[in-house]
Design an enzyme around this catalytic site. Structure first.
Site, PDB file in Angstrom:
ATOM      1  N   ASN A  11      59.326  57.940  40.338  1.00 13.10           N
ATOM      2  CA  ASN A  11      59.585  57.562  41.655  1.00 13.10           C
ATOM      3  C   ASN A  11      60.168  56.201  41.718  1.00 13.10           C
ATOM      4  OD1 ASN A  11      58.396  60.155  42.152  1.00 13.10           O
ATOM      5  ND2 ASN A  11      56.457  59.200  42.522  1.00 13.10           N
ATOM      6  N   ALA A 222      36.563  48.634  42.960  1.00 12.45           N
ATOM      7  CA  ALA A 222      35.913  47.434  42.649  1.00 12.45           C
ATOM      8  C   ALA A 222      34.492  47.589  41.826  1.00 12.45           C
ATOM      9  CB  ALA A 222      35.520  46.778  44.167  1.00 12.45           C
ATOM     10  N   ASP A 246      47.416  44.271  46.492  1.00 11.96           N
ATOM     11  CA  ASP A 246      48.170  45.484  46.506  1.00 11.96           C
ATOM     12  C   ASP A 246      47.480  46.563  45.478  1.00 11.96           C
ATOM     13  OD1 ASP A 246      49.746  47.881  46.502  1.00 11.96           O
ATOM     14  OD2 ASP A 246      51.671  46.471  46.264  1.00 11.96           O
ATOM     15  N   GLY A 251      45.442  52.444  39.337  1.00 11.44           N
ATOM     16  CA  GLY A 251      44.740  53.534  38.692  1.00 11.44           C
ATOM     17  C   GLY A 251      45.597  53.950  37.487  1.00 11.44           C
ATOM     18  N   ASP A 252      46.933  53.665  37.752  1.00  9.75           N
ATOM     19  CA  ASP A 252      47.871  54.056  36.697  1.00  9.75           C
ATOM     20  C   ASP A 252      47.761  53.213  35.629  1.00  9.75           C
ATOM     21  OD1 ASP A 252      48.805  56.437  38.018  1.00  9.75           O
ATOM     22  OD2 ASP A 252      50.230  55.084  39.074  1.00  9.75           O
TER      23      ASP A 252
HETATM   24  O1  RIB Z   1      49.801  55.781  41.761  1.00  9.66           O
HETATM   25  C1  RIB Z   1      50.636  55.103  42.360  1.00  9.66           C
HETATM   26  C2  RIB Z   1      52.081  55.901  42.501  1.00  9.66           C
HETATM   27  O2  RIB Z   1      51.718  56.985  43.381  1.00  9.66           O
HETATM   28  C3  RIB Z   1      53.170  55.087  43.184  1.00  9.66           C
HETATM   29  O3  RIB Z   1      53.880  54.373  42.306  1.00  9.66           O
HETATM   30  C4  RIB Z   1      53.914  56.222  43.677  1.00  9.66           C
HETATM   31  O4  RIB Z   1      55.130  56.338  43.054  1.00  9.66           O
HETATM   32  C5  RIB Z   1      53.161  57.372  43.416  1.00  9.66           C
HETATM   33  O5  RIB Z   1      53.630  58.130  42.584  1.00  9.66           O
END
Ligand code: RIB
Length: 301
Positions: A11, A222, A246, A251-252
């Site tokens: 995205n 946290a 931010d 998580g990614d």
């Molecule tokens: O996990 C964060 C992501 O969730 C963002 O980058 C956004 O694109 C959504 O997919």
């Protein structure tokens, strides 16, 4: 080093800083718009690539400037983009509000991510089913997740599912996971619990394991993360205390780092240690992919 195939979304993140989230029917003014590369799938691939993982990405973008942004970010992180298709739709977009505490609210318009169908991933073989680890999330059609999970189960390929955004996959998908990676709210949805439940994380992980996954990772923000191994042993990993600006995509970053460890034959415990460190770096910088560290920044070149 093992090979990692990430199959999932890409995205363009349209990010606005706001003092607070608007109420229904309300208009508020925010910061100027910033457009950065995102999407849970692409984020995880970039995080793993920057850490030195051997990563290929299977997904789709549109023939537009946002698609070029995603393709460039993945390639710059060393990710193989030869299986990134160009769909007859606009690149997926995520509308993101970030508040001063670093929290975010996200709405995704899937666009080209809807073209990541079972037929699309089948056409991208050979190359992903023979990876040491296949990684997915839930921002592409569920039929595709089912198809990939079934292929991995047949081929004996390790399958990591990050069940985000929160949804309940079919039991065959859950049964193919090793590990299933979720945060607390995703876990509560999978278990059918009240969203406000304060249940003990270890109990949540043990109940998630009853849904079929071979192993479970529960991310706790946290408070770090917890892993439940196939043999029933539990590891708890504390997180470093940092000030978040931010949390988008943290998580990614965690999943990408965990994937690199697991693909290299590491344990879940080692993966958790690495992944919590990488996520801690990510939350201290703005954006998703733009916040991810290289291996040299987190103690391993
Ligand atoms: O996990 C964060 C992501 O969730 C963002 O980058 C956004 O694109 C959504 O997919």
């Amino acid at each position: 080093m093992g090979t990692i195939a990430v199959i999932g979304s890409a995205n363009a993140d349209l990010v606005v800083q706001v003092d607070r989230r608007p109420a229904g029917g309300e208009t508020i003014l925010g910061s100027d718009l910033v457009i950065t590369p995102g999407g849970k799938g692409a984020n995880q691939a970039v995080a793993a690539g920057l850490l030195g993982g051997d990563v290929r990405f299977v997904g789709a973008v549109g023939a537009d400037a946002n698609g070029d942004l995603l393709r460039g970010s993945l390639a710059d992180a060393g990710v193989d983009v030869s299986r990134l298709g160009t769909a007859d739709a606009a690149t997926g977009v995520a509308l993101i509000f970030v508040t001063p505490d670093g929290e975010n609210s996200i709405v995704v318009a899937p666009g080209a991510n809807s073209a990541v169908t079972p037929a699309h991933v089948a056409a991208c073989e050979p190359g992903w089913a023979t990876a040491d680890l296949v990684v997915m999330q839930l921002e592409v059609p569920m039929a595709t997740v089912e198809c990939v999970a079934a292929t991995c189960a047949r081929a004996g390929t390790r399958f990591l599912l990050n069940a985000a955004p929160a949804a309940v996959p079919p039991s065959a998908v859950l049964g193919a996971c090793d590990p299933l990676v979720v945060n607390r709210s995703e876990a509560l949805l999978l278990l059918g619990d009240d969203p406000g439940s304060t249940a003990d994380p270890e109990q949540l992980a043990r109940r998630l394991a009853l849904l079929g996954p071979r192993s479970v990772v529960l991310t706790l923000g946290a408070d770090g993360a917890l892993a439940l191994e196939a043999d029933g042993s539990v590891h708890h990993q504390a997180a470093r205390r940092v000030t978040a600006v931010d949390t988008t995509g943290a998580g990614d970053a965690f999943v990408g780092a965990l994937a690199v460890e697991l693909a290299a034959g590491g344990t879940l415990a080692a993966g958790l240690a690495r992944a919590t460190d990488v996520a801690a770096v990510s939350v201290q910088r703005p954006g998703a992919q733009s916040s991810y560290p290289r291996a040299s920044e987190v103690g391993r070149a």
